[in-house]
Each structure stands twice: as C-alpha cells, then as structure tokens.
Design an enzyme around this catalytic site. Structure first.
Site, mmCIF file in Angstrom:
data_model
loop_
_atom_site.group_PDB
_atom_site.id
_atom_site.type_symbol
_atom_site.label_atom_id
_atom_site.label_comp_id
_atom_site.label_asym_id
_atom_site.label_seq_id
_atom_site.Cartn_x
_atom_site.Cartn_y
_atom_site.Cartn_z
ATOM 1 N N ASN A 11 -85.430 29.890 56.411
ATOM 2 C CA ASN A 11 -85.978 29.240 57.604
ATOM 3 C C ASN A 11 -84.928 28.254 58.090
ATOM 4 O OD1 ASN A 11 -87.357 27.819 59.518
ATOM 5 N ND2 ASN A 11 -88.876 26.920 58.119
ATOM 6 N N TRP A 12 -84.256 28.634 59.165
ATOM 7 C CA TRP A 12 -83.152 27.801 59.658
ATOM 8 C C TRP A 12 -83.677 26.557 60.376
ATOM 9 C CZ3 TRP A 12 -78.983 31.631 62.098
ATOM 10 C CH2 TRP A 12 -78.551 32.506 61.089
ATOM 11 N N LYS A 13 -84.961 26.525 60.659
ATOM 12 C CA LYS A 13 -85.571 25.409 61.398
ATOM 13 C C LYS A 13 -84.776 25.164 62.688
ATOM 14 C CE LYS A 13 -87.423 23.738 57.071
ATOM 15 N NZ LYS A 13 -87.908 22.650 56.256
ATOM 16 N N HIS A 98 -96.178 26.572 59.485
ATOM 17 C CA HIS A 98 -95.305 25.731 58.659
ATOM 18 C C HIS A 98 -95.808 24.287 58.736
ATOM 19 C CE1 HIS A 98 -91.781 23.622 57.197
ATOM 20 N NE2 HIS A 98 -91.390 24.764 56.663
ATOM 21 N N GLU A 100 -94.309 21.662 59.151
ATOM 22 C CA GLU A 100 -93.699 20.898 60.254
ATOM 23 C C GLU A 100 -94.389 21.215 61.579
ATOM 24 O OE1 GLU A 100 -89.696 22.111 59.313
ATOM 25 O OE2 GLU A 100 -89.824 20.934 57.468
ATOM 26 N N GLU A 168 -95.689 25.930 50.204
ATOM 27 C CA GLU A 168 -94.654 24.922 50.361
ATOM 28 C C GLU A 168 -95.284 23.542 50.216
ATOM 29 O OE1 GLU A 168 -91.152 26.671 52.791
ATOM 30 O OE2 GLU A 168 -92.538 25.731 54.184
ATOM 31 N N GLY A 174 -87.295 19.512 51.835
ATOM 32 C CA GLY A 174 -86.161 18.711 52.295
ATOM 33 C C GLY A 174 -85.974 17.420 51.522
ATOM 34 N N SER A 213 -87.143 22.732 48.672
ATOM 35 C CA SER A 213 -85.934 22.371 47.918
ATOM 36 C C SER A 213 -85.509 23.439 46.919
ATOM 37 C CB SER A 213 -86.114 21.011 47.226
ATOM 38 O OG SER A 213 -86.279 19.993 48.201
ATOM 39 N N GLY A 234 -85.159 26.443 53.205
ATOM 40 C CA GLY A 234 -84.677 25.729 54.386
ATOM 41 C C GLY A 234 -83.196 25.421 54.252
#
Ligand code: 13P
Length: 251
Positions: A11-13, A98, A100, A168, A174, A213, A234
């Site tokens: 997931n490149w976000k 997600h 986020e 997650e 992160g 992570s 990520g």
C-alpha cells in the site's frame, strides 16, 4: 501447511510521482520475471499512478490495485473514483476501509460494506481492512472491535475469491511497533472463526493479511503463522529490495 496462497500487498498510500513509481514497479516486475513464485504480489499505488503502473505490470504476474473506490457506480462525486474505473485500467484489487480512510474520511462499516459490493460488481477483489486502536487494545476491546468491523464491513456473499481481510492494528501502522506473533495469530484466528461461523467451510479459504510495520526483519515470523496469509505493507513496500525480501520470507 495452508492451502491459501500468500498475498504480499504493498500500500503505497499518498507516496510517489511518475518516475519513482514507475521505477519501483519495474523493479518488482524484473524480480518476478517469468518464474513462478509461491506468493501473489500486489501493489496499490495512488490513483494518479494506477494507469502507468498497470501498463508496466501488464504481461507480468504483478497485480495492481486501488486504495479506495466510491460505493456508487458513477455520477456526481467530485474527486472520487469508481471501482469500474480501476477495473478499466487493469486493476484487480482495491483496498477498502483502511484505518486512515476510516479516520480521515469518517468511513463507517456500512460505507465499507457498500464499497465492497461496488468492488465486486466491477470485478475487483476487495481487501477489507480492520483493526483496533491502542486505546481499544489497552481497554481489552480488541476482539469486540475487530469482530464488529468484520461483521459490518464484509457483506453477505463474500467468498475467499472475491474478498481478502487485512488485520492492521492501528497502533502498529507506521510506528515501528509490530504485533507480536502471539498477538497477531490470536486476532487472525478469531477473524477466521468469525468467517467460518458466517460462511461455513468457505471461511477457511479467505486470505487474512497482517499489516502494521511489517519489514524484512520481522516478516518471516509473522508470515509463518497459521492464519496469516500474507501482508499489507506500507513503508517497506516503497523500497523494492525490502518489499521483495518480505515476499521471499513468505515461502
Ligand atoms: P506500515 O507498513 O507503514 O506500518 O503501514 C501498514 C499499512 O497501513 C498498510 O496498509
């Protein structure tokens, strides 16, 4: 030995512009080569890069996915993209719900549920994300929260072929903190039990990814767990060597 083929998903976000994104995807295509591997590999670039990355991945075994889609098929939704638009580019998957998106855009389980159905209607595999916050974990609510998210976000009609679950823990995203193998397996086994309770034997076929992570240094022990069928990665998915090392650890 699990029958489920590991899925290693990046997931490149909100990272990457044309040249860097293309180089990263090309690096993975080169590593995948013409060989066969014991895992499926997926990258989910920002929407702006889905078209060029689909072009680069074309003819290789690298899958490309979106990071979100709207629940509607089309229409007056400025700034959004539909599942059919992703499919049109060559995407096979889409990440939904997600943490986020749940936090930044107030997405509820009902929203994620509707988006998942839209993804299926367009022929995409939905990767439905769930996970508790640190406060929820500290309050002993992890299984309640995750169970509620799975029940609410995953629509009836889900199968191991059209849906992937990503667990997650929000406190591990992160942060450099990972769930311990025992913590991860406990939640994955719980999710599995809920899927089996609801979908019968089909529940055993869903891939349940761990995210938070995941790095080359901790991937092997997480990916070896009975109910961990891959990773949603990520930061480490932005470096081809690291992402590849994680995939290699799944064999
Ligand atoms: P990190 O691997 O950077 O912790 O991100 C995990 C994640 O949110 C993937 O969707």
């Amino acid at each position: 030995m699990s029958q489920r083929r590991p899925l290693i998903a990046g997931n490149w976000k909100m990272n990457g512009t044309s040249s860097g994104g293309a180089a990263l995807a090309q690096g993975l295509v080169d590593r995948l080569g013409k060989g066969t591997h014991g895992f499926d590999m997926l990258v989910c670039p920002p929407a702006t890069l889905c078209a060029p990355i689909c072009d680069i991945a074309g003819g290789s075994s690298l899958y490309v996915g979106g990071q979100d889609c709207h629940a509607a098929e089309k229409g007056a939704h400025t700034g959004d993209i539909s599942a059919a638009m992703l499919r049109d580019l060559g995407c096979a998957h889409v990440i939904l719900g997600h943490s986020e998106r749940r936090a930044d855009h107030g997405e509820s389980d009902a929203t994620v549920n509707a988006k998942t159905k839209a993804a299926w209607a367009a022929g995409l595999i939905a990767i439905v994300c769930v996970g508790e916050t640190e406060t929820e974990r500290d309050g002993g609510k992890t299984l309640d929260v995750v169970g509620g998210q799975v029940a609410g976000s995953v629509p009836d009609g889900a199968t191991g072929a059209n849906t992937v679950i990503a667990y997650e823990p929000v406190w591990a995203i992160g942060t450099g903190r990972t769930a311990s193998p025992d913590e991860a397996q406990a939640v994955h086994a719980f999710i599995r039990s809920k899927l089996v309770e609801r979908f019968g034997g089909e529940g055993d076929t869903f891939r349940i990814l761990y995210g938070g992570s995941m790095k080359p240094g901790n991937a092997a022990e997480l990916l070896a767990l009975k109910d961990v069928d891959g990773g949603l990665i990520g930061g480490a998915s932005l470096v081809a060597d690291d992402f590849w090392a994680i995939a290699a650890a799944s064999r």
